[in-house]
Design an enzyme around this catalytic site. Structure first.
Site, PDB file in Angstrom:
ATOM      1  N   LYS A  22      -6.203   1.700 -12.166  1.00 18.71           N
ATOM      2  CA  LYS A  22      -6.816   0.914 -10.971  1.00 18.71           C
ATOM      3  C   LYS A  22      -6.294  -0.574 -10.829  1.00 18.71           C
ATOM      4  CE  LYS A  22     -11.195  -0.162  -8.887  1.00 18.71           C
ATOM      5  NZ  LYS A  22     -10.843  -1.817  -8.674  1.00 18.71           N
ATOM      6  N   ARG A  43      -8.489  -3.604   4.303  1.00 19.03           N
ATOM      7  CA  ARG A  43      -9.543  -2.693   4.337  1.00 19.03           C
ATOM      8  C   ARG A  43     -10.712  -3.073   5.056  1.00 19.03           C
ATOM      9  NH1 ARG A  43     -10.708  -0.480  -1.359  1.00 19.03           N
ATOM     10  NH2 ARG A  43     -12.374   1.100  -1.120  1.00 19.03           N
TER      11      ARG A  43
END
Length: 194
Positions: A22, A43
């Protein structure tokens, strides 16, 4: 418990879990139409992001046109993580200090701050990179699994992480976790999980 749940829900079929670092970077969406990079966004709040198309075009590892191996989708919306490799981040901070500017606190903040610049010229000289990890929408190509997606990305010129792995048991997942934890400090980029 999660693995047991998945195995129950799949009626005992063999299940392959995809394991990925991640990245501790800045998540972005890129949209390709007929293989050409059209626009990109942050985002944002999960529904609406900022248009950062011009800044994304300055990142050399982003293809402006997808390679045509194994068919190019009519529309492809992909998620990627913009980040700075550790060495590039250190060099950027050194240059900032030499100019009398405040250094960035960490590579993630440096990447995020760079991508939000209004003038793409202020982004072009930053040591930014990107790795791709998910499809948000696709037309014209079908996939059976996430693993298949990750194999297809490099064929189109979309970089994925060499540390991606797979497992079919908790023991294999633990081995992957331990291996990645051991080499975490030696990775070229920061991660904050798997």
């Amino acid at each position: 418990r999660f693995i047991d749940f998945v195995k129950r829900e799949t009626d005992g079929q063999k299940v392959i879990f995809v394991l990925e670092p991640k990245f501790d970077g800045f998540s972005v969406e890129l949209v390709y139409e007929k293989g050409e990079f059209k626009h990109g966004a942050t985002r944002g709040d999960g529904e609406t992001g900022e248009d950062i198309t011009r800044n994304l075009k300055t990142i050399h590892s982003i293809p402006l046109r997808l390679r045509k191996e194994n068919g190019t989708p009519d529309v492809l919306s992909v998620r990627g993580e913009v980040f700075m490799r550790k060495q590039g981040f250190q060099q950027l901070n050194k240059a900032r200090i030499e100019k009398g500017e405040e250094p960035f606190a960490n590579a993630r903040n440096a990447a995020a701050g760079s991508m939000r610049q209004l003038d793409p010229k202020n982004v072009a000289d930053k040591p930014l990179d990107i790795l791709f990890y998910d499809i948000l929408a696709v037309e014209g190509v079908a996939f059976e699994s996430h693993r298949e997606v990750l194999k297809r990305f490099p064929q189109w010129g979309l970089k994925t992480d060499a540390n991606n792995g797979q497992a079919s048991s908790i023991e294999e997942i633990q081995r992957y976790h331990n291996t990645l934890a051991e080499k975490r400090d030696a990775l070229e980029y920061d991660i904050d999980g798997i």
